[in-house]
Scaffold this motif. Structure first.
Motif, PDB file in Angstrom:
ATOM      1  N   ALA A 539      20.690  49.044  37.333  1.00  0.00           N
ATOM      2  CA  ALA A 539      21.472  50.092  36.659  1.00  0.00           C
ATOM      3  C   ALA A 539      22.135  49.534  35.405  1.00  0.00           C
ATOM      4  CB  ALA A 539      22.534  50.644  37.603  1.00  0.00           C
ATOM      5  N   TRP A 540      22.180  50.338  34.338  1.00  0.00           N
ATOM      6  CA  TRP A 540      22.891  49.939  33.122  1.00  0.00           C
ATOM      7  C   TRP A 540      24.373  49.853  33.443  1.00  0.00           C
ATOM      8  CZ3 TRP A 540      20.838  50.684  27.666  1.00  0.00           C
ATOM      9  CH2 TRP A 540      19.462  50.494  27.638  1.00  0.00           C
ATOM     10  N   PHE A 541      25.077  48.935  32.775  1.00  0.00           N
ATOM     11  CA  PHE A 541      26.337  48.493  33.341  1.00  0.00           C
ATOM     12  C   PHE A 541      27.441  49.544  33.347  1.00  0.00           C
ATOM     13  CE2 PHE A 541      27.454  47.354  28.980  1.00  0.00           C
ATOM     14  CZ  PHE A 541      28.818  47.560  28.944  1.00  0.00           C
ATOM     15  N   THR A 542      27.508  50.444  32.359  1.00  0.00           N
ATOM     16  CA  THR A 542      28.570  51.451  32.397  1.00  0.00           C
ATOM     17  C   THR A 542      28.341  52.427  33.545  1.00  0.00           C
ATOM     18  OG1 THR A 542      28.923  51.266  30.017  1.00  0.00           O
ATOM     19  CG2 THR A 542      29.794  53.215  31.083  1.00  0.00           C
ATOM     20  N   TYR A 543      27.093  52.811  33.758  1.00  0.00           N
ATOM     21  CA  TYR A 543      26.788  53.656  34.917  1.00  0.00           C
ATOM     22  C   TYR A 543      27.059  52.886  36.202  1.00  0.00           C
ATOM     23  CZ  TYR A 543      24.394  56.953  37.971  1.00  0.00           C
ATOM     24  OH  TYR A 543      24.101  57.854  38.974  1.00  0.00           O
ATOM     25  N   HIS A 544      26.823  51.581  36.171  1.00  0.00           N
ATOM     26  CA  HIS A 544      27.103  50.752  37.339  1.00  0.00           C
ATOM     27  C   HIS A 544      28.592  50.789  37.665  1.00  0.00           C
ATOM     28  CE1 HIS A 544      26.722  47.569  40.263  1.00  0.00           C
ATOM     29  NE2 HIS A 544      25.442  47.437  40.004  1.00  0.00           N
ATOM     30  N   TRP A 545      29.449  50.758  36.636  1.00  0.00           N
ATOM     31  CA  TRP A 545      30.887  50.872  36.879  1.00  0.00           C
ATOM     32  C   TRP A 545      31.205  52.170  37.615  1.00  0.00           C
ATOM     33  CZ3 TRP A 545      33.100  49.294  31.414  1.00  0.00           C
ATOM     34  CH2 TRP A 545      33.045  47.906  31.285  1.00  0.00           C
ATOM     35  N   ALA A 546      30.565  53.252  37.189  1.00  0.00           N
ATOM     36  CA  ALA A 546      30.812  54.539  37.834  1.00  0.00           C
ATOM     37  C   ALA A 546      30.326  54.518  39.281  1.00  0.00           C
ATOM     38  CB  ALA A 546      30.113  55.655  37.059  1.00  0.00           C
ATOM     39  N   MET A 547      29.164  53.913  39.517  1.00  0.00           N
ATOM     40  CA  MET A 547      28.662  53.811  40.887  1.00  0.00           C
ATOM     41  C   MET A 547      29.552  52.927  41.742  1.00  0.00           C
ATOM     42  SD  MET A 547      24.543  53.792  41.096  1.00  0.00           S
ATOM     43  CE  MET A 547      24.363  52.208  40.303  1.00  0.00           C
ATOM     44  N   ASP A 548      30.080  51.853  41.155  1.00  0.00           N
ATOM     45  CA  ASP A 548      30.916  50.926  41.921  1.00  0.00           C
ATOM     46  C   ASP A 548      32.109  51.632  42.554  1.00  0.00           C
ATOM     47  OD1 ASP A 548      29.373  48.690  41.595  1.00  0.00           O
ATOM     48  OD2 ASP A 548      30.519  47.897  39.904  1.00  0.00           O
ATOM     49  N   ILE A 549      32.684  52.599  41.840  1.00  0.00           N
ATOM     50  CA  ILE A 549      33.818  53.342  42.395  1.00  0.00           C
ATOM     51  C   ILE A 549      33.388  54.059  43.666  1.00  0.00           C
ATOM     52  CG2 ILE A 549      35.430  55.235  41.968  1.00  0.00           C
ATOM     53  CD1 ILE A 549      35.267  54.463  38.964  1.00  0.00           C
ATOM     54  N   GLU A 550      32.207  54.675  43.621  1.00  0.00           N
ATOM     55  CA  GLU A 550      31.702  55.377  44.797  1.00  0.00           C
ATOM     56  C   GLU A 550      31.340  54.399  45.906  1.00  0.00           C
ATOM     57  OE1 GLU A 550      31.664  58.693  45.010  1.00  0.00           O
ATOM     58  OE2 GLU A 550      32.515  58.760  42.992  1.00  0.00           O
ATOM     59  N   LEU A 551      30.725  53.285  45.545  1.00  0.00           N
ATOM     60  CA  LEU A 551      30.262  52.313  46.541  1.00  0.00           C
ATOM     61  C   LEU A 551      31.422  51.591  47.216  1.00  0.00           C
ATOM     62  CD1 LEU A 551      27.307  50.784  44.495  1.00  0.00           C
ATOM     63  CD2 LEU A 551      27.076  52.218  46.541  1.00  0.00           C
ATOM     64  N   ASN A 552      32.496  51.389  46.480  1.00  0.00           N
ATOM     65  CA  ASN A 552      33.589  50.558  46.993  1.00  0.00           C
ATOM     66  C   ASN A 552      34.766  51.336  47.548  1.00  0.00           C
ATOM     67  OD1 ASN A 552      32.131  48.291  46.153  1.00  0.00           O
ATOM     68  ND2 ASN A 552      33.094  48.302  44.127  1.00  0.00           N
ATOM     69  N   GLU A 553      34.858  52.620  47.229  1.00  0.00           N
ATOM     70  CA  GLU A 553      36.067  53.356  47.584  1.00  0.00           C
ATOM     71  C   GLU A 553      35.834  54.481  48.585  1.00  0.00           C
ATOM     72  OE1 GLU A 553      38.309  54.485  44.129  1.00  0.00           O
ATOM     73  OE2 GLU A 553      38.130  52.504  43.186  1.00  0.00           O
ATOM     74  N   ARG A 554      34.628  54.540  49.164  1.00  0.00           N
ATOM     75  CA  ARG A 554      34.354  55.541  50.195  1.00  0.00           C
ATOM     76  C   ARG A 554      34.279  54.857  51.555  1.00  0.00           C
ATOM     77  NH1 ARG A 554      33.212  60.650  48.954  1.00  0.00           N
ATOM     78  NH2 ARG A 554      33.122  61.109  46.723  1.00  0.00           N
ATOM     79  N   GLU A 555      35.087  55.310  52.492  1.00  0.00           N
ATOM     80  CA  GLU A 555      35.160  54.662  53.797  1.00  0.00           C
ATOM     81  C   GLU A 555      33.865  54.777  54.583  1.00  0.00           C
ATOM     82  OE1 GLU A 555      38.524  56.140  55.897  1.00  0.00           O
ATOM     83  OE2 GLU A 555      39.994  55.220  54.534  1.00  0.00           O
ATOM     84  N   ASN A 556      33.070  55.795  54.296  1.00  0.00           N
ATOM     85  CA  ASN A 556      31.839  55.999  55.056  1.00  0.00           C
ATOM     86  C   ASN A 556      30.605  55.440  54.347  1.00  0.00           C
ATOM     87  OD1 ASN A 556      32.137  58.017  53.060  1.00  0.00           O
ATOM     88  ND2 ASN A 556      30.736  59.410  54.137  1.00  0.00           N
ATOM     89  N   LEU A 557      30.828  54.586  53.346  1.00  0.00           N
ATOM     90  CA  LEU A 557      29.714  53.976  52.624  1.00  0.00           C
ATOM     91  C   LEU A 557      29.921  52.466  52.599  1.00  0.00           C
ATOM     92  CD1 LEU A 557      27.137  54.244  50.958  1.00  0.00           C
ATOM     93  CD2 LEU A 557      28.530  54.745  48.955  1.00  0.00           C
ATOM     94  N   HIS A 558      28.955  51.723  53.124  1.00  0.00           N
ATOM     95  CA  HIS A 558      29.065  50.275  53.267  1.00  0.00           C
ATOM     96  C   HIS A 558      27.858  49.619  52.602  1.00  0.00           C
ATOM     97  CE1 HIS A 558      31.639  51.857  56.461  1.00  0.00           C
ATOM     98  NE2 HIS A 558      30.569  52.488  56.923  1.00  0.00           N
ATOM     99  N   THR A 559      28.055  48.440  52.090  1.00  0.00           N
ATOM    100  CA  THR A 559      26.959  47.715  51.445  1.00  0.00           C
ATOM    101  C   THR A 559      26.864  46.305  52.008  1.00  0.00           C
ATOM    102  OG1 THR A 559      28.378  46.959  49.623  1.00  0.00           O
ATOM    103  CG2 THR A 559      27.190  49.031  49.301  1.00  0.00           C
TER     104      THR A 559
END
Length: 639
Positions: A539-559
Motif C-alpha cells: 500500500a502507498w504510505f498515506t493510504y497505509h496511514w489511514a489503514m493503520d488506524i483501522e488495523l490498530n484501533e478496532r478491538e475485533n481486528l487483529h494482525t
C-alpha cells in the motif's frame, strides 16, 4: 435553469468577482520538475489545465519566501527573487488568466538551517531537536512573506495563500500544544496569533487592499491537546479586516491526523465541512472556504446552498477530472470522473518521483500528450475481451477516437475486479468510478455483449482489425493442506452472510487488509495472518496511514506478522511464528488473500492469426487500478 444554482453563482470578495464558488486548491507537484528555480512547462500546463476546466480560482503550488533558499534538485523550490523564477511566474499567471480563472499563489517558507528553528524548544523535525525561533527571525519571516507577495502581485497574480495549518512550523505558533513561549508570541490566543497578524499586516501594507489574502489554517487539529474549533472561532475575530478568505482545513502533518487533513474512504463523505460550518457560525464577516475530499457536485451544491461555506476548494477531485466545473455548468454530473482517494497523486508527486492519478492517465504527461496520442482516422473494428476497468476504459477511448468497438464480457454485468467495491463502504469511491465507467460505456455507440464468453471462432466472425485482451486475473491458490476449505477474497464481497463469526485471513497485503477491515466493520472477529514483517507493504504510505488506524484501533481486528500458515483444518488455522513455534488460531471461516495471477494463457488462446492484438490490465501484469487505466490509455491512443 442550472442544476447547481448556488455552486455556480458569482460572489464578489474585495475587488474580485469570482464567477462561481469552485476553487482549486494547491497541491504538491514536485515530480513534474527537477529542482529548477522557476516553473517549467509541465507545472504550468498542469495548473493552466485546471483553469481551463472552469473554476473561479486556481491556487498554484507555491513559491519560496526566502531568497536564500537553494534547490535540492528534487522538490519544487521556486525562487521568485531569481530571473528564472519571476519570468515563470508571469507565464503561469498569464496562462491561468487566459482560461478565465483568478490566479492565486501559495507562499511557502521551507527553511534549511544547521539548527531547526521552531516556535518552542523540544520539538523535533527530521530527528533534530529544535531551537526556539528568536524574535528577530519572526519579524524577518513576516517581512519575507510581504516581499514574496509583492513579487507575486507584480507577476500578475490576483491573490495569495499563506499556510498556517496542519501543525506546520507557522501553525505551531497558534497551538498551545506546541507553543510554550513566555514572550509576546506565547500564552494568550492574541499572543499566539501575533506572528500571523504581523504577517497579514505586512502583506497588506505592501500589496494593498485589492490584492486578496487567503489564509489556510486548521480550525481543529483534531488532536485532543491541539487547536479546537472553539479556539478558532475566537481567532477569526482577531483577523477581521486583515484577511479576505478563510480556508478552513483541519488536522496535522503526522501519521495519526494526516488522513483527517486529506480524508480517505474510511471517513464519511465531506467530513471536514463541519469546520467551515463552525467558523461561519461564529458570525465572522470573512468569506469561508471549505476543503476536504469534495468532488461530488450535489454535495458541493448543498454546502453552498445551506450556508455552511461560501466556496468549496478542491484538490484531488480536479486532478481526477480537471473539467469538473465545466461539467457542472453543462449539467452532466455523470461525466465527472470520480477520485478514488487512493493518494497516488499526493504520494507520487511528493515522495515517489512519479506524478500519477489512478483514474486520469494524462496526469503527469499533460504537456507531452502530442507525443502519446497518435493521430487516427478512426473506423477500425476493435474487439475487446473483458469488461473490467481496463476493458471499459479502452472501449471508451477507442469509441471517442472514432473506432467501432465490440466489448465481450463473460458475466452478465460489467465491472470485473471493481465489483467488490459495491459491498465495502470505505471503497465507495472506487464503486463510483466503476459506475462512472459503466455509464460512459453506455453513453457511447459501443456494442456491449454481456454473458458472452469470447472464443477464437466468435472473435474471428467479427473480422476485427485489432483485438484487445483484458481478461484480468484470478486469485492465487497456494499449496497448504486444507486450502480447499478457504474462501477466496473476491467471493467474500456479497457473500459475507455465508461466513462465520471468527475469521482468519491468510495474506495481509493490501487486499487482505482491506478484506479484514471490511469484515470487521460488519462486526466479525477478524485475524489477519501475514508472512512478511508488515501488514500491507504494497500500500502507498498515506493510504497505509489511514489503514493503520483501522488495523490498530478496532478491538475485533487483529494482525499477526512473520507468521506462515502451515495447515487449515475444520475450526482452526495452524501457523509457524517468527520463532519457529507452531501456533493455532480458532476460525469459523478462512479467507485466502495471497495474491492474483494474470490470465495470460486464456488471453493467448484468443490471439487470431494475422490479427494485431494488445494485452492490457491485469491480463498483462497484475497491478493497480492506475496501471489498468494507463494500459488502456496507452493501447487506445496508438490505434
Amino acid at each position: 435553469m442550472s442544476n447547481y444554482p448556488n455552486l455556480l453563482s458569482p460572489k464578489k470578495v474585495g475587488n474580485i468577482l469570482f464567477k462561481n464558488r469552485i476553487f482549486t486548491a494547491p497541491t504538491g507537484v514536485h515530480a513534474l520538475q527537477h529542482g529548477e528555480l522557476g516553473f517549467q512547462e509541465p507545472v504550468i500546463t498542469h495548473f493552466s489545465n485546471r483553469a481551463r476546466g472552469g473554476p473561479a480560482m486556481v491556487t498554484c503550488t507555491g513559491v519560496q519566501i526566502n531568497p536564500a533558499m537553494k534547490s535540492d534538485g528534487n522538490h519544487l523550490h521556486i525562487n521568485p527573487y531569481t530571473t528564472e523564477g519571476l519570468r515563470s511566474l508571469y507565464e503561469l499567471a498569464a496562462r491561468v488568466h487566459h482560461f478565465g480563472a483568478v490566479a492565486s499563489m501559495q507562499l511557502s517558507d521551507q527553511y534549511r538551517y544547521d539548527q531547526y528553528y521552531a516556535v518552542s524548544p523540544g520539538l523535533k523535525k527530521m530527528g533534530r531537536d529544535s531551537v526556539e525561533m528568536p524574535r528577530e527571525m519572526i519579524a524577518q519571516k513576516a517581512k519575507m512573506f510581504a516581499d514574496a507577495a509583492e513579487i507575486v502581485k507584480k507577476a500578475g497574480f490576483d491573490m495569495c495563500m499563506i499556510h498556517f495549518g496542519h501543525a506546520s512550523d507557522n501553525a505551531q505558533f497558534l497551538s498551545s500544544r506546541f507553543n510554550k513561549r513566555t514572550d509576546e508570541f506565547g500564552g494568550s490566543l492574541e499572543n499566539r496569533a501575533r506572528y500571523l497578524t504581523m504577517t497579514l499586516d505586512a502583506i497588506r501594507a505592501r500589496c494593498g487592499k485589492n490584492f486578496l489574502i487567503e489564509l489556510r489554517f486548521s480550525v481543529s487539529e483534531v488532536d485532543p491537546e491541539g487547536i479546537t474549533a472553539a479556539e478558532s472561532a475566537e481567532l477569526v475575530k482577531l483577523l477581521e479586516g486583515k484577511v479576505d478568505l478563510l480556508h478552513c482545513s483541519c488536522g496535522m502533518n503526522n501519521a495519526r491526523y494526516f488522513t483527517t487533513t486529506h480524508p480517505s474512504g474510511f471517513l464519511p463523505d465531506t467530513p471536514n465541512v463541519q469546520y467551515a460550518e463552525a467558523i461561519k457560525a461564529s458570525g465572522t464577516s470573512i468569506p469561508v472556504v471549505t476543503i476536504g475530499a469534495i468532488q461530488n457536485l450535489e454535495q458541493a451544491e448543498e454546502i453552498i446552498a445551506s450556508g455552511k461555506a461560501d466556496f468549496v476548494s478542491i484538490a484531488r477531485g480536479v486532478i481526477a477530472d480537471p473539467d469538473l466545473a465545466k461539467k457542472a455548468c453543462a449539467g452532466t454530473p455523470e461525466d465527472v470522473r470520480p477520485c478514488i482517494k487512493c493518494f497516488k497523486c499526493h504520494d507520487g508527486a511528493c515522495y515517489y518521483d512519479h506524478f500519477v492519478c489512478s483514474v486520469n492517465p494524462t496526469i503527469g504527461i499533460e504537456d507531452k500528450l502530442d507525443k502519446y496520442i497518435l493521430p487516427t482516422e478512426g473506423g477500425k473494428k476493435i474487439a475487446i475481451v473483458g469488461g473490467g476497468p481496463a476493458g471499459m476504459q479502452a472501449a471508451i477511448y477507442l469509441a471517442d477516437r472514432g473506432h467501432k468497438v465490440t466489448l465481450f464480457e463473460s458475466k452478465d454485468h460489467l465491472g470485473g475486479q471493481l465489483n467488490f467495491a459495491d459491498y465495502a463502504e470505505f471503497k465507495r469511491d472506487l464503486g463510483r468510478f466503476k459506475h462512472y465507467l459503466i455509464t460512459q460505456v453506455g453513453k457511447r455507440d459501443i456494442d456491449v455483449r454481456l454473458g458472452a464468453r469470447a472464443t477464437p471462432e466468435i472473435l474471428a466472425a467479427e473480422k476485427p482489425d485489432h483485438v484487445i485482451l483484458a481478461l484480468g486475473a484470478e486469485p492465487l491458490v497456494i499449496p497448504i493442506p486444507g486450502v480447499e476449505k478457504t474462501v477466496k477474497a473476491p467471493d467474500v464481497f456479497g457473500g459475507e452472510d455465508k461466513l462465520g463469526q471468527k475469521i482468519v485471513i491468510i495474506g495481509g497485503g493490501q487486499v487482505g487488509a482491506e478484506t479484514g477491515i471490511h469484515l470487521a466493520w460488519l462486526g466479525k472477529d477478524v485475524t489477519i495472518l501475514e508472512m512478511q514483517s508488515r501488514i500491507a507493504p504494497d500500500a502507498w504510505f498515506t493510504y497505509h496511514w489511514a489503514m493503520d488506524i483501522e488495523l490498530n484501533e478496532r478491538e475485533n481486528l487483529h494482525t499477526i506478522v512473520n507468521g506462515r500458515c502451515s495447515r487449515i483444518e475444520d475450526g482452526n488455522v495452524t501457523y509457524i511464528d517468527a520463532d519457529g513455534n507452531e501456533q493455532t488460531l480458532e476460525a469459523d471461516s478462512v479467507v485466502l488473500c495471497v495474491g492474483f495471477r494474470s490470465q495470460t494463457a486464456a488471453a493467448e488462446a484468443l490471439i487470431l492469426p494475422g490479427v494485431p492484438f494488445t494485452l492490457i490490465g491485469d491480463c498483462k501484469q497484475v497491478g493497480t487500478v492506475q496501471q489498468a487505466v494507463r494500459s488502456a490509455f496507452d493501447a487506445a491512443m496508438t490505434l
